[in-house]
Design a protein around this motif. Structure first.
Motif, PDB file in Angstrom:
ATOM      1  N   ARG A  19     -10.741 -25.010  21.559  1.00  0.00           N
ATOM      2  CA  ARG A  19     -11.148 -23.736  22.168  1.00  0.00           C
ATOM      3  C   ARG A  19     -10.444 -22.579  21.463  1.00  0.00           C
ATOM      4  O   ARG A  19      -9.279 -22.667  21.103  1.00  0.00           O
ATOM      5  CB  ARG A  19     -10.804 -23.722  23.661  1.00  0.00           C
ATOM      6  CG  ARG A  19     -11.580 -24.751  24.479  1.00  0.00           C
ATOM      7  CD  ARG A  19     -11.137 -24.703  25.933  1.00  0.00           C
ATOM      8  NE  ARG A  19     -11.345 -23.387  26.509  1.00  0.00           N
ATOM      9  CZ  ARG A  19     -12.459 -23.011  27.138  1.00  0.00           C
ATOM     10  NH1 ARG A  19     -13.472 -23.852  27.251  1.00  0.00           N
ATOM     11  NH2 ARG A  19     -12.562 -21.793  27.653  1.00  0.00           N
ATOM     12  N   GLN A  20     -11.190 -21.498  21.273  1.00  0.00           N
ATOM     13  CA  GLN A  20     -10.630 -20.344  20.579  1.00  0.00           C
ATOM     14  C   GLN A  20      -9.866 -19.413  21.518  1.00  0.00           C
ATOM     15  O   GLN A  20      -9.109 -18.554  21.058  1.00  0.00           O
ATOM     16  CB  GLN A  20     -11.739 -19.552  19.890  1.00  0.00           C
ATOM     17  CG  GLN A  20     -12.404 -20.295  18.743  1.00  0.00           C
ATOM     18  CD  GLN A  20     -13.383 -19.419  18.000  1.00  0.00           C
ATOM     19  OE1 GLN A  20     -13.892 -18.436  18.521  1.00  0.00           O
ATOM     20  NE2 GLN A  20     -13.646 -19.763  16.745  1.00  0.00           N
ATOM     21  N   ASP A  21     -10.065 -19.578  22.833  1.00  0.00           N
ATOM     22  CA  ASP A  21      -9.458 -18.653  23.775  1.00  0.00           C
ATOM     23  C   ASP A  21      -8.226 -19.206  24.473  1.00  0.00           C
ATOM     24  O   ASP A  21      -7.634 -18.532  25.314  1.00  0.00           O
ATOM     25  CB  ASP A  21     -10.487 -18.227  24.833  1.00  0.00           C
ATOM     26  CG  ASP A  21     -11.063 -19.416  25.597  1.00  0.00           C
ATOM     27  OD1 ASP A  21     -10.906 -20.551  25.117  1.00  0.00           O
ATOM     28  OD2 ASP A  21     -11.660 -19.208  26.669  1.00  0.00           O
ATOM     29  N   GLU A  22      -7.822 -20.441  24.174  1.00  0.00           N
ATOM     30  CA  GLU A  22      -6.626 -21.001  24.793  1.00  0.00           C
ATOM     31  C   GLU A  22      -6.037 -22.088  23.901  1.00  0.00           C
ATOM     32  O   GLU A  22      -6.744 -22.720  23.117  1.00  0.00           O
ATOM     33  CB  GLU A  22      -6.927 -21.577  26.182  1.00  0.00           C
ATOM     34  CG  GLU A  22      -7.943 -22.712  26.181  1.00  0.00           C
ATOM     35  CD  GLU A  22      -8.197 -23.252  27.577  1.00  0.00           C
ATOM     36  OE1 GLU A  22      -7.580 -22.743  28.518  1.00  0.00           O
ATOM     37  OE2 GLU A  22      -9.008 -24.178  27.717  1.00  0.00           O
ATOM     38  N   SER A  23      -4.723 -22.273  24.028  1.00  0.00           N
ATOM     39  CA  SER A  23      -4.015 -23.280  23.234  1.00  0.00           C
ATOM     40  C   SER A  23      -3.787 -24.512  24.110  1.00  0.00           C
ATOM     41  O   SER A  23      -2.734 -24.649  24.746  1.00  0.00           O
ATOM     42  CB  SER A  23      -2.683 -22.714  22.723  1.00  0.00           C
ATOM     43  OG  SER A  23      -2.908 -21.613  21.887  1.00  0.00           O
ATOM     44  N   MET A  24      -4.777 -25.374  24.151  1.00  0.00           N
ATOM     45  CA  MET A  24      -4.733 -26.553  25.004  1.00  0.00           C
ATOM     46  C   MET A  24      -5.184 -27.783  24.225  1.00  0.00           C
ATOM     47  O   MET A  24      -5.811 -27.700  23.183  1.00  0.00           O
ATOM     48  CB  MET A  24      -5.627 -26.376  26.240  1.00  0.00           C
ATOM     49  CG  MET A  24      -5.202 -25.249  27.177  1.00  0.00           C
ATOM     50  SD  MET A  24      -3.684 -25.619  28.085  1.00  0.00           S
ATOM     51  CE  MET A  24      -4.252 -26.938  29.151  1.00  0.00           C
ATOM     52  N   ALA A  25      -4.818 -28.941  24.777  1.00  0.00           N
ATOM     53  CA  ALA A  25      -5.294 -30.228  24.264  1.00  0.00           C
ATOM     54  C   ALA A  25      -5.575 -31.114  25.473  1.00  0.00           C
ATOM     55  O   ALA A  25      -5.243 -30.771  26.619  1.00  0.00           O
ATOM     56  CB  ALA A  25      -4.267 -30.870  23.346  1.00  0.00           C
ATOM     57  N   ARG A  26      -6.199 -32.285  25.232  1.00  0.00           N
ATOM     58  CA  ARG A  26      -6.531 -33.214  26.326  1.00  0.00           C
ATOM     59  C   ARG A  26      -5.927 -34.578  26.009  1.00  0.00           C
ATOM     60  O   ARG A  26      -5.966 -35.047  24.860  1.00  0.00           O
ATOM     61  CB  ARG A  26      -8.041 -33.339  26.490  1.00  0.00           C
ATOM     62  CG  ARG A  26      -8.751 -32.041  26.791  1.00  0.00           C
ATOM     63  CD  ARG A  26     -10.209 -32.286  27.187  1.00  0.00           C
ATOM     64  NE  ARG A  26     -10.916 -33.121  26.214  1.00  0.00           N
ATOM     65  CZ  ARG A  26     -11.517 -32.641  25.133  1.00  0.00           C
ATOM     66  NH1 ARG A  26     -11.492 -31.337  24.887  1.00  0.00           N
ATOM     67  NH2 ARG A  26     -12.146 -33.437  24.311  1.00  0.00           N
ATOM     68  N   LEU A  27      -5.369 -35.183  27.040  1.00  0.00           N
ATOM     69  CA  LEU A  27      -4.858 -36.546  26.904  1.00  0.00           C
ATOM     70  C   LEU A  27      -5.896 -37.508  27.464  1.00  0.00           C
ATOM     71  O   LEU A  27      -6.285 -37.415  28.634  1.00  0.00           O
ATOM     72  CB  LEU A  27      -3.533 -36.710  27.646  1.00  0.00           C
ATOM     73  CG  LEU A  27      -2.954 -38.129  27.613  1.00  0.00           C
ATOM     74  CD1 LEU A  27      -2.583 -38.530  26.184  1.00  0.00           C
ATOM     75  CD2 LEU A  27      -1.755 -38.253  28.549  1.00  0.00           C
TER      76      LEU A  27
END
Length: 287
Positions: free
Chosen positions: A203-211
């Motif tokens: 995502r360009q609007d947040e710094s996240m990842a998924r486990l």
């Protein structure tokens, strides 16, 4: 002639006002009568009034020029003080930046001493690529010293994992961050023995990842720490990645359950990193 008189009329009036009383006084002084006449008294009065007027005029000019010189000197001093203040502010900013960099470098050196199971080389972040939402999407690093960057080397900061090198040329390389949709990291939940795969949210609007973990694994709670497992042979084991957030909103995707992971490292704050040049499988990290 008329033009000249018109241009110098003020000066002519002043000169006549000064000379006329003097002429009257000279003429009267040549007379035999010692008593002051009306004309003489008149000439003296006119001369006195003219002299006072001229004193006022020239005094006003003198006061004006004195004040002007004072204001010019004051402005110069103010300008000097402004320039001096700007120089001091610049020096303070430089000193603060150096202090932050020194603290970061000392922490990174401590990381190198703590992780004896790998060889690391220090590097500096020389470029950042931003998304339209001003999130850092990619960084470029340059190594110090004699080490060279290679593809698939892990990149770390003192707070945790940053990403891996995807393109390198000598001492400079592009780093794919954990938020990138192409990023895959073998992971585990600290102290729980639950293995999974960390996938960049892209995502360009947040710094996240998924486990992504098996659907039959016990449910995870908010704040559970996610680290590298080392099973992908790219990232060393035990490097912090982030922690579970919004666990109640986890989703099932086929045989897997996915959790949001808030990452430990903010790539926007990085100025220095450590690049893993070799993983020593037969040595455990120092504690």
């Amino acid at each position: 002639m008329r033009k000249w008189l018109a241009e110098h009329s003020f000066l002519i009036v002043v000169m006549v006002s000064l000379l006329l009383p003097i002429v009257f006084m000279i003429v009267q002084s040549q007379g035999r009568n010692t008593n002051p006449t009306l004309a003489r008294r008149l000439s003296v009065g006119v001369a006195s009034t003219a002299q006072q007027g001229m004193n006022s005029v020239f005094g006003g000019f003198r006061s004006f020029f004195s004040n002007y010189i004072f204001l010019v000197n004051t402005n110069k001093e103010n300008q000097r003080l402004v320039e001096e203040n700007e120089r001091l502010v610049g020096e303070v900013v430089v000193a603060k930046n150096l202090a932050v960099e020194n603290a970061e470098l000392r922490t990174l050196l401590g990381l190198g001493e703590a992780r004896r199971d790998m060889d690391m080389a220090a590097g500096v972040v020389i470029s950042r690529e931003l998304t339209p939402f001003y999130r850092v999407a990619r960084i470029v690093v340059k190594l110090d010293g004699d080490a060279e960057l290679k593809k698939d080397q892990a990149v770390m900061a003192h707070l945790g994992l940053v990403g891996r090198v995807v393109a390198a040329a000598n001492k400079t390389g592009d780093v794919m961050l954990l938020t990138d949709g192409r990023s895959r990291v073998a992971a585990e939940v600290l102290g729980r023995g639950i293995l999974g795969m960390l996938i960049g949210a892209g995502r360009q609007d947040e710094s996240m990842a998924r486990l992504q973990v098996g659907v039959n694994e016990p449910l995870l709670e908010n704040g559970a720490v996610v680290t590298t497992s080392g099973h992908d042979q790219v990232f060393p084991r035990g490097v912090e990645i982030g922690y579970i957030t919004n666990a109640e909103k986890s989703l099932q995707a086929g045989p897997f359950r996915e959790y949001d992971v808030s990452l430990s490292v903010n790539p926007g704050s990085l100025s220095h990193v450590m690049v893993v040049t070799e993983i020593k499988k037969d040595i455990s990290p120092a504690r």
